[in-house]
Design an enzyme around this catalytic site. Structure first.
Site, PDB file in Angstrom:
ATOM      1  N   ARG A 143       0.819  -1.226   0.000  1.00 29.03           N
ATOM      2  CA  ARG A 143       0.000   0.000   0.000  1.00 29.03           C
ATOM      3  C   ARG A 143       0.848   1.269   0.000  1.00 29.03           C
ATOM      4  NH1 ARG A 143      -2.192  -3.540   3.234  1.00 29.03           N
ATOM      5  NH2 ARG A 143      -4.089  -4.542   2.486  1.00 29.03           N
ATOM      6  N   LYS A 154       1.809  11.360 -11.196  1.00 32.89           N
ATOM      7  CA  LYS A 154       0.881  10.483 -11.910  1.00 32.89           C
ATOM      8  C   LYS A 154       1.647   9.222 -12.295  1.00 32.89           C
ATOM      9  CE  LYS A 154      -1.304  13.099 -15.146  1.00 32.89           C
ATOM     10  NZ  LYS A 154      -2.250  13.109 -16.282  1.00 32.89           N
ATOM     11  N   GLU A 183       7.594  18.282 -26.018  1.00 30.27           N
ATOM     12  CA  GLU A 183       7.111  18.793 -24.728  1.00 30.27           C
ATOM     13  C   GLU A 183       7.775  20.134 -24.398  1.00 30.27           C
ATOM     14  OE1 GLU A 183       4.558  17.595 -23.208  1.00 30.27           O
ATOM     15  OE2 GLU A 183       4.399  15.691 -24.269  1.00 30.27           O
ATOM     16  N   LYS A 237       5.996  22.800 -14.661  1.00 30.78           N
ATOM     17  CA  LYS A 237       5.198  21.613 -14.313  1.00 30.78           C
ATOM     18  C   LYS A 237       4.930  21.612 -12.804  1.00 30.78           C
ATOM     19  CE  LYS A 237       3.742  17.091 -14.809  1.00 30.78           C
ATOM     20  NZ  LYS A 237       3.636  15.867 -15.559  1.00 30.78           N
ATOM     21  N   GLU A 243      -5.496  16.777 -10.720  1.00 29.71           N
ATOM     22  CA  GLU A 243      -6.101  17.028 -12.018  1.00 29.71           C
ATOM     23  C   GLU A 243      -7.583  17.398 -11.924  1.00 29.71           C
ATOM     24  OE1 GLU A 243      -4.347  14.411 -14.839  1.00 29.71           O
ATOM     25  OE2 GLU A 243      -5.690  15.055 -16.421  1.00 29.71           O
ATOM     26  N   ARG A 270      -4.435  21.419 -14.203  1.00 31.88           N
ATOM     27  CA  ARG A 270      -3.456  20.492 -14.761  1.00 31.88           C
ATOM     28  C   ARG A 270      -3.751  20.173 -16.226  1.00 31.88           C
ATOM     29  NH1 ARG A 270      -0.502  16.155 -10.877  1.00 31.88           N
ATOM     30  NH2 ARG A 270       0.528  14.942 -12.472  1.00 31.88           N
ATOM     31  N   ASN A 297      -1.951  19.635 -21.181  1.00 31.03           N
ATOM     32  CA  ASN A 297      -2.353  18.919 -22.395  1.00 31.03           C
ATOM     33  C   ASN A 297      -2.383  19.834 -23.613  1.00 31.03           C
ATOM     34  OD1 ASN A 297      -2.707  16.278 -21.420  1.00 31.03           O
ATOM     35  ND2 ASN A 297      -4.571  16.951 -20.382  1.00 31.03           N
ATOM     36  N   HIS A 324      -2.122  18.511 -27.115  1.00 32.71           N
ATOM     37  CA  HIS A 324      -2.205  17.056 -27.001  1.00 32.71           C
ATOM     38  C   HIS A 324      -3.485  16.439 -27.549  1.00 32.71           C
ATOM     39  CE1 HIS A 324       1.426  17.439 -24.755  1.00 32.71           C
ATOM     40  NE2 HIS A 324       1.457  16.171 -24.423  1.00 32.71           N
ATOM     41  N   HIS A 336      -2.910  13.116 -29.539  1.00 31.66           N
ATOM     42  CA  HIS A 336      -3.384  11.780 -29.174  1.00 31.66           C
ATOM     43  C   HIS A 336      -4.157  11.144 -30.325  1.00 31.66           C
ATOM     44  CE1 HIS A 336      -3.044  12.963 -24.678  1.00 31.66           C
ATOM     45  NE2 HIS A 336      -1.955  12.342 -25.085  1.00 31.66           N
ATOM     46  N   HIS A 361       5.628  10.615 -29.966  1.00 31.38           N
ATOM     47  CA  HIS A 361       4.707  11.468 -29.211  1.00 31.38           C
ATOM     48  C   HIS A 361       5.039  12.961 -29.400  1.00 31.38           C
ATOM     49  CE1 HIS A 361       2.086  12.845 -26.043  1.00 31.38           C
ATOM     50  NE2 HIS A 361       3.095  13.418 -25.429  1.00 31.38           N
TER      51      HIS A 361
HETATM   52  N1  LIG Z   1       3.167  10.193 -15.585  1.00 29.43           N
HETATM   53  C1  LIG Z   1       3.124  11.275 -16.346  1.00 29.43           C
HETATM   54  O1  LIG Z   1       2.779  12.360 -15.902  1.00 29.43           O
HETATM   55  C2  LIG Z   1       3.543  11.146 -17.778  1.00 29.43           C
HETATM   56  C3  LIG Z   1       3.699  12.302 -18.550  1.00 29.43           C
HETATM   57  C4  LIG Z   1       4.123  12.165 -19.867  1.00 29.43           C
HETATM   58  C5  LIG Z   1       4.371  10.912 -20.388  1.00 29.43           C
HETATM   59  N2  LIG Z   1       4.211   9.802 -19.625  1.00 29.43           N
HETATM   60  C6  LIG Z   1       4.491   8.457 -20.163  1.00 29.43           C
HETATM   61  O2  LIG Z   1       5.861   8.388 -20.495  1.00 29.43           O
HETATM   62  C7  LIG Z   1       6.031   7.358 -21.479  1.00 29.43           C
HETATM   63  C8  LIG Z   1       7.021   7.814 -22.524  1.00 29.43           C
HETATM   64  O3  LIG Z   1       8.246   8.063 -21.907  1.00 29.43           O
HETATM   65  P1  LIG Z   1       9.602   8.200 -22.741  1.00 29.43           P
HETATM   66  O4  LIG Z   1       9.376   9.045 -23.917  1.00 29.43           O
HETATM   67  O5  LIG Z   1      10.640   8.564 -21.768  1.00 29.43           O
HETATM   68  O6  LIG Z   1       9.802   6.728 -23.342  1.00 29.43           O
HETATM   69  P2  LIG Z   1      10.536   5.422 -22.787  1.00 29.43           P
HETATM   70  O7  LIG Z   1      10.508   5.353 -21.318  1.00 29.43           O
HETATM   71  O8  LIG Z   1       9.968   4.283 -23.543  1.00 29.43           O
HETATM   72  O9  LIG Z   1      12.054   5.640 -23.232  1.00 29.43           O
HETATM   73  C9  LIG Z   1      12.375   5.688 -24.591  1.00 29.43           C
HETATM   74  C10 LIG Z   1      13.511   4.719 -24.947  1.00 29.43           C
HETATM   75  O10 LIG Z   1      14.752   5.267 -24.529  1.00 29.43           O
HETATM   76  C11 LIG Z   1      15.499   4.304 -23.780  1.00 29.43           C
HETATM   77  N3  LIG Z   1      16.308   5.086 -22.848  1.00 29.43           N
HETATM   78  C12 LIG Z   1      15.898   5.731 -21.747  1.00 29.43           C
HETATM   79  N4  LIG Z   1      16.894   6.452 -21.229  1.00 29.43           N
HETATM   80  C13 LIG Z   1      17.977   6.255 -22.011  1.00 29.43           C
HETATM   81  C14 LIG Z   1      19.293   6.763 -21.987  1.00 29.43           C
HETATM   82  N5  LIG Z   1      19.686   7.656 -21.101  1.00 29.43           N
HETATM   83  N6  LIG Z   1      20.145   6.346 -22.956  1.00 29.43           N
HETATM   84  C15 LIG Z   1      19.722   5.477 -23.913  1.00 29.43           C
HETATM   85  N7  LIG Z   1      18.475   4.985 -23.993  1.00 29.43           N
HETATM   86  C16 LIG Z   1      17.615   5.385 -23.043  1.00 29.43           C
HETATM   87  C17 LIG Z   1      14.447   3.423 -23.173  1.00 29.43           C
HETATM   88  O11 LIG Z   1      14.954   2.158 -22.837  1.00 29.43           O
HETATM   89  C18 LIG Z   1      13.407   3.369 -24.280  1.00 29.43           C
HETATM   90  O12 LIG Z   1      13.763   2.400 -25.229  1.00 29.43           O
HETATM   91  C19 LIG Z   1       4.654   7.064 -22.033  1.00 29.43           C
HETATM   92  O13 LIG Z   1       4.240   5.800 -21.589  1.00 29.43           O
HETATM   93  C20 LIG Z   1       3.771   8.153 -21.447  1.00 29.43           C
HETATM   94  O14 LIG Z   1       2.452   7.720 -21.213  1.00 29.43           O
HETATM   95  C21 LIG Z   1       3.805   9.912 -18.339  1.00 29.43           C
END
Ligand SMILES: NC(=O)c1ccc[n+]([C@@H]2O[C@H](COP(=O)([O-])OP(=O)(O)OC[C@H]3O[C@@H](n4cnc5c(N)ncnc54)[C@H](O)[C@@H]3O)[C@@H](O)[C@H]2O)c1
Length: 343
Positions: A110, A132, A174, A202, A212, A216, A220, A223, A227, A242
């Site tokens: 938990r 989030k 972003e 942020k 949210e 918040r 978006n 976005h 999306h 993205h």
């Molecule tokens: N929680 C939130 O508020 C929030 C906000 C925006 C996005 N997200 C989520 O984030 C995700 C996307 O994240 P992302 O774009 O970081 O993608 P990701 O986590 O898939 O990373 C992209 C790729 O880069 C590689 N990688 C990461 N760091 C590296 C480094 N330093 N050197 C070499 N390779 C590296 C990873 O292994 C992966 O293959 C989505 O699932 C999205 O929904 C969440």
């Protein structure tokens, strides 16, 4: 390093930004922690030293690994190792790792503390900050999750050097968004300051609206179309990141705001300049189906009644409701179409 506070009462924490920030892990671990479960991916390859007994837990790559099965696997691994609430989960990776590890930390016993070491540009300016967490189910992205604030976030700009160029590019989408949420002149700053400025924005939005309820939604910006483009692209074999979709979404948002008399030509040009300066696409792919995109936007979970968009205007970016379908259609038709589709 630059320290950016996220003010959330007893859940407040700091984001440390700058080259070498990953070496500050021991300093930011919650007091009294005796063990750290380090969750990461093979491809991330960023070494951290928690300074206490630790064990690595590897998860798979991409959106497919962001699922309940991964959470179960992690929690079972934590249990077998004997992780307790007095210990900590350390997520080392991009948004996929911080979302999954954050959710596992929220659910295991938990709730155990989590520290994010964000290793992609997107995770540093967005995903790792704000609490989030969550995973995908076949019915939709991010449909199962929890609000679980980290104990700290480390954004080491050095580790971005190993990031594949398209992943970096995706994070720039972003950054472009933040340029319209109060971070003017962002492109002129050195990288660490640029990331820190986005984190500040942020953090301010999250502080004002942790769960949210309203404000918040501004995050978006750009976005809603993004999306829809991502969903359409999935079934049409596009290879659209993205951040690239967000670039197109920002231009759409500017043109729609102009059509609704909210901004002038000059402000549309500002949007084009920012999107182009980050090398992001501004045009719709040539085989984009306008009616399908409109249907997908109507289904976006952020749209509660009719068409709701986050749009620029005299008071800055704000939520605008009851936008007419005809205005959405005309704006999409007004957009340029690229020479080739992202494949
Ligand atoms: N929680 C939130 O508020 C929030 C906000 C925006 C996005 N997200 C989520 O984030 C995700 C996307 O994240 P992302 O774009 O970081 O993608 P990701 O986590 O898939 O990373 C992209 C790729 O880069 C590689 N990688 C990461 N760091 C590296 C480094 N330093 N050197 C070499 N390779 C590296 C990873 O292994 C992966 O293959 C989505 O699932 C999205 O929904 C969440």
């Amino acid at each position: 390093v630059i320290r950016v506070p996220v003010a959330l009462g007893e859940r407040s924490y700091e984001v440390l930004v700058g080259p070498g920030a990953r070496h500050r892990l021991l300093e930011v671990l919650p007091p009294g922690v005796s063990r750290a479960a380090v969750v990461t991916q093979k491809a991330v390859d960023v070494a951290v030293d928690p300074g206490v007994e630790w064990k690595q837990f590897l998860i798979g790559e991409g959106e497919r690994a962001k699922c309940l099965a991964t959470v179960e696997e992690l929690c079972r691994g934590f249990a077998r190792w004997g992780l307790t609430r007095a210990d900590v989960v350390v997520a080392v990776g991009g948004g996929v790792v911080t979302d999954v590890a954050g959710f596992a930390a929220a659910a295991y016993h938990r709730g155990v503390p989590v520290v994010h070491v964000a290793t992609t540009l997107l995770a540093q300016v967005d995903a790792a900050i704000g609490g989030k967490t969550g995973v995908n189910i076949p019915e939709g992205k991010n449909l199962v999750g929890a609000f679980w604030q980290p104990a700290a976030v480390l954004c080491d700009t050095e580790v971005l050097e190993s990031l594949p160029p398209r992943e970096y590019q995706s994070g720039l989408g972003e950054l472009a968004k933040y340029s319209f949420l109060g971070a003017e002149g962002l492109a002129d700053l050195p990288l660490a300051e640029r990331v820190a400025r986005c984190v500040e924005i942020k953090a301010a939005v999250v502080t004002a609206d942790e769960r949210e309820g309203g404000g918040r939604a501004l995050l978006n910006y750009g976005h809603t179309l993004a999306h829809a483009l991502e969903a359409f692209g999935l079934t049409n074999g596009w290879d659209l990141r993205h951040g690239e979709a967000v670039g197109i979404g920002l231009i759409f948002a500017a043109l729609l705001a102009r059509r609704l008399g909210r901004i002038d030509d000059e402000r549309v040009t500002d949007h084009r300049r920012v999107v182009e300066c980050y090398g992001l696409p501004a045009d719709l792919p040539p085989d984009a189906d306008v009616e399908r995109l409109i249907d997908l936007m109507a289904r976006d979970k952020k749209a509660t009644t009719g068409f709701t968009f986050v749009l620029d205007g005299a008071r800055g970016v704000e939520v605008v409701r009851d936008v007419q379908r005809s205005d959405v259609r005309e704006t999409l038709l007004e957009m340029g179409q690229g020479a080739s589709s992202p494949r």
